[in-house]
Design a protein around this motif. Structure first.
Motif, PDB file in Angstrom:
ATOM      1  N   PHE A   1      14.508  -9.940 -42.372  1.00  0.00           N
ATOM      2  CA  PHE A   1      13.296 -10.442 -41.739  1.00  0.00           C
ATOM      3  C   PHE A   1      13.217 -11.958 -41.907  1.00  0.00           C
ATOM      4  CE2 PHE A   1      12.385  -6.049 -42.650  1.00  0.00           C
ATOM      5  CZ  PHE A   1      11.612  -5.630 -41.570  1.00  0.00           C
ATOM      6  N   PRO A   2      12.687 -12.659 -40.902  1.00  0.00           N
ATOM      7  CA  PRO A   2      12.456 -14.095 -41.070  1.00  0.00           C
ATOM      8  C   PRO A   2      11.303 -14.341 -42.042  1.00  0.00           C
ATOM      9  CG  PRO A   2      11.527 -13.344 -38.987  1.00  0.00           C
ATOM     10  CD  PRO A   2      12.272 -12.167 -39.574  1.00  0.00           C
ATOM     11  N   ASP A   3      11.229 -15.547 -42.575  1.00  0.00           N
ATOM     12  CA  ASP A   3      10.149 -15.876 -43.511  1.00  0.00           C
ATOM     13  C   ASP A   3       8.776 -15.763 -42.862  1.00  0.00           C
ATOM     14  OD1 ASP A   3      11.851 -16.309 -45.609  1.00  0.00           O
ATOM     15  OD2 ASP A   3      12.050 -18.460 -45.241  1.00  0.00           O
ATOM     16  N   SER A   4       8.723 -15.916 -41.545  1.00  0.00           N
ATOM     17  CA  SER A   4       7.444 -15.768 -40.850  1.00  0.00           C
ATOM     18  C   SER A   4       6.876 -14.374 -41.045  1.00  0.00           C
ATOM     19  CB  SER A   4       7.608 -16.060 -39.351  1.00  0.00           C
ATOM     20  OG  SER A   4       8.539 -15.154 -38.759  1.00  0.00           O
ATOM     21  N   MET A   5       7.768 -13.377 -41.151  1.00  0.00           N
ATOM     22  CA  MET A   5       7.328 -11.994 -41.350  1.00  0.00           C
ATOM     23  C   MET A   5       7.231 -11.624 -42.823  1.00  0.00           C
ATOM     24  SD  MET A   5       9.279  -9.901 -38.326  1.00  0.00           S
ATOM     25  CE  MET A   5       8.633  -9.955 -36.636  1.00  0.00           C
ATOM     26  N   SER A   6       8.107 -12.180 -43.653  1.00  0.00           N
ATOM     27  CA  SER A   6       8.099 -11.838 -45.069  1.00  0.00           C
ATOM     28  C   SER A   6       6.886 -12.407 -45.795  1.00  0.00           C
ATOM     29  CB  SER A   6       9.379 -12.346 -45.745  1.00  0.00           C
ATOM     30  OG  SER A   6      10.508 -11.674 -45.244  1.00  0.00           O
ATOM     31  N   LYS A   7       6.447 -13.625 -45.397  1.00  0.00           N
ATOM     32  CA  LYS A   7       5.361 -14.262 -46.144  1.00  0.00           C
ATOM     33  C   LYS A   7       4.271 -14.888 -45.276  1.00  0.00           C
ATOM     34  CE  LYS A   7       8.806 -15.849 -48.467  1.00  0.00           C
ATOM     35  NZ  LYS A   7       9.742 -16.667 -49.283  1.00  0.00           N
TER      36      LYS A   7
END
Length: 527
Positions: free
Chosen positions: A116-122
């Motif tokens: 997952f990209p960081d946009s989705m992870s955090k």
């Protein structure tokens, strides 16, 4: 002599590696990878057909032909040890849509090494948590009952219980370390206060949202039992389902694939950084010709894309729209070749989707949009064109049209600042007569939004009423004042994506000081 031979050997190895990488990252491989990942996105969207499908700009926009809307959650806001909550990208339309439909699905992708990209992870988990906290506090302070009706005073004791039931926890995926989670939780109260101070319409969210927001994560490695897929209404939260379109396999970037006709290499997150590979192709053009492109094969794909892009440009030119000629840079010392030689095509990086919208900002008589729309918009009395190219428009008089060519801060750090005075004067002259003003730029997302923001701050009061600059002349402008107005703009222009460099120029114009735009340590562009 041996040293020279070794240097040449290393150089040859470097060239060979670059050649292999360039071949693997070919245009056909990128498009074929996007198409294959889009099949997975389509399958997941059919599991919850009632939920709207949203593309996270810009990469996610490639992975479906039927998005309900778009959103803009940046991975940089979720980078390790540098997480933040952006009041410039509140994405409140996503929360409202989820409240209306009972949830929504967001599509994005990422390169190798991550599921997952960081946009989705955090980034999105932080966003849902901060919104939930702000809504919970509003419901407690305003005595909002679960059925969205104000309770009589004697029944207000139940509100505390409802507030406690409203989940305000930070929900992160399991792969985020506990130490990082603890670090993020330390800032949640600060970010919640920033959201409340931004002027965002929390009240309407508190009324429309029946259950707290909560992210769920789905990738191509997620195991889903089709006979056990829950209905979205069965959850005790409003799901924000995060769909990572990329296929990952232990961090390996390339995977050989073979069909009955062609061999090709899979590229995870192929839709990312489209300027480096798309050669002018946009998601709408791709999906309009997807089967022709996929069936053309690696050898003919480049030529096919060049033909599609050029035909699209000619159509736009016939309609009087902005249609810049594609430029080709030769990699040798030979003269530039025709556009069909697509090995090194250079296109306008800001030329994007053919689907644009005009966003009217409430009752302000102001609107922002892309220059491609100028000939089709009705009920417009005057136009301020900030695009680099002039356009042909039909207006009552020549004075109703002003062309102020502006470019992003990435290319000129003073372009907006030097033109805002003329833009505000033009707006003041027309708005004082009750005219409806449309502000245009090449994509309707950045420069036009910044110019509109400067006009709102200069000529309108806090309530969005035109006062000819009276409140501006007596006010001490702060960055928080500008952020609050930007939240107002984004409430209507949901595709707004103003860059930090352009916003900085607007602020320097508003405070009347010198435009000192030296980059600061840790500063990053929102481009």
């Amino acid at each position: 002599m041996e040293v020279e031979d070794e240097a040449w050997s290393k150089l040859s190895i470097y060239k060979a590696a670059r050649t292999i990488k360039k071949r693997d990252n070919s245009l056909y491989n990128a498009l074929r990878s996007i198409y294959q990942d889009s099949v997975f996105v389509s399958e997941i969207s059919q599991l919850w057909p009632q939920l709207p499908l949203l593309a996270n700009l810009r990469c996610g926009l490639w992975y479906s032909s039927s998005f309900h809307s778009t959103c803009y959650f940046k991975s940089t806001d979720g980078h390790t040890n540098n997480c933040s909550f952006s009041t410039s990208r509140l994405n409140l339309h996503v929360a409202h849509l989820a409240a209306q439909k009972g949830g929504c699905m967001v599509v994005d992708s990422t390169r190798r090494g991550k599921r997952f990209p960081d946009s989705m992870s955090k980034t999105i988990p932080i966003w849902t948590c901060v919104l939930n906290r702000a809504i919970s506090q509003f419901r407690t302070d305003s005595n909002i009952h679960e059925n969205d009706a104000a309770l009589p005073q004697e029944d207000c004791n139940g509100c505390d219980e409802i507030a406690r039931d409203w989940d305000c926890s930070l929900h992160l995926p399991l792969w985020v370390p506990q130490t990082e989670k603890a670090s993020i939780e330390e800032h949640l109260e600060e970010w919640t206060e920033q959201l409340k101070a931004s002027g965002a319409d929390i009240a309407s969210l508190a009324v429309s949202l029946k259950k707290p927001l909560r992210p769920l994560w789905i990738s191509q490695r997620t195991v889903i039992w089709l006979n056990e897929v829950p209905h979205h209404d069965s959850w005790d939260f409003t799901p924000i389902i995060l769909v990572s379109a990329s296929s990952s396999s232990n961090g390996v970037s390339q995977h050989n694939r073979t069909t009955s006709e062609f061999s090709w290499n899979y590229i995870p997150g192929a839709g990312d950084d489209e300027e480096s590979w798309s050669r002018g192709l946009t998601p709408p053009l791709f999906w309009n010709h997807v089967y022709d492109l996929i069936n053309s094969g690696p050898e003919m794909c480049n030529q096919k894309v060049a033909d599609i892009v050029e035909k699209s440009r000619v159509r736009r030119a016939y309609r009087g729209e902005n249609a810049p000629q594609i430029r080709v840079k030769s990699i040798s010392h030979e003269e530039p070749s025709l556009a069909s030689d697509v090995s090194n095509i250079e296109v306008d990086a800001n030329e994007s989707s053919e689907d644009f919208e005009v966003s009217w900002l409430g009752s302000t008589n102001l609107a922002v949009g892309a220059s491609q729309l100028a000939t089709d918009v009705a009920d417009v009395d005057c136009i301020l064109n900030c695009d680099s190219e002039s356009i042909s428009v039909s207006l009552p008089s020549e004075e109703a049209y002003l062309h102020l060519p502006m470019v992003s801060s990435k290319f000129d750090r003073f372009s907006l600042f030097n033109n805002l005075s003329k833009a505000v004067s033009f707006a003041k002259f027309n708005l004082s007569q009750g005219k409806r003003l449309l502000i245009l730029c090449n994509n309707g997302e950045d420069i036009s939004v910044c110019v509109c923001l400067a006009i709102l701050m200069s000529l309108f009061d806090e309530k969005g009423t035109f006062d000819d600059g009276e409140s501006f002349n007596t006010a001490h402008i702060t960055k928080w004042d500008m952020r609050r107005r930007l939240v107002f703009v984004c409430k209507f222009a949901t595709n707004a994506r103003p860059s930090r460099g352009n916003l900085r120029q607007v602020f320097n114009f508003l405070i009347g000081g010198k435009c000192i735009l030296q980059p600061q340590e840790g500063d990053r562009s929102d481009e």
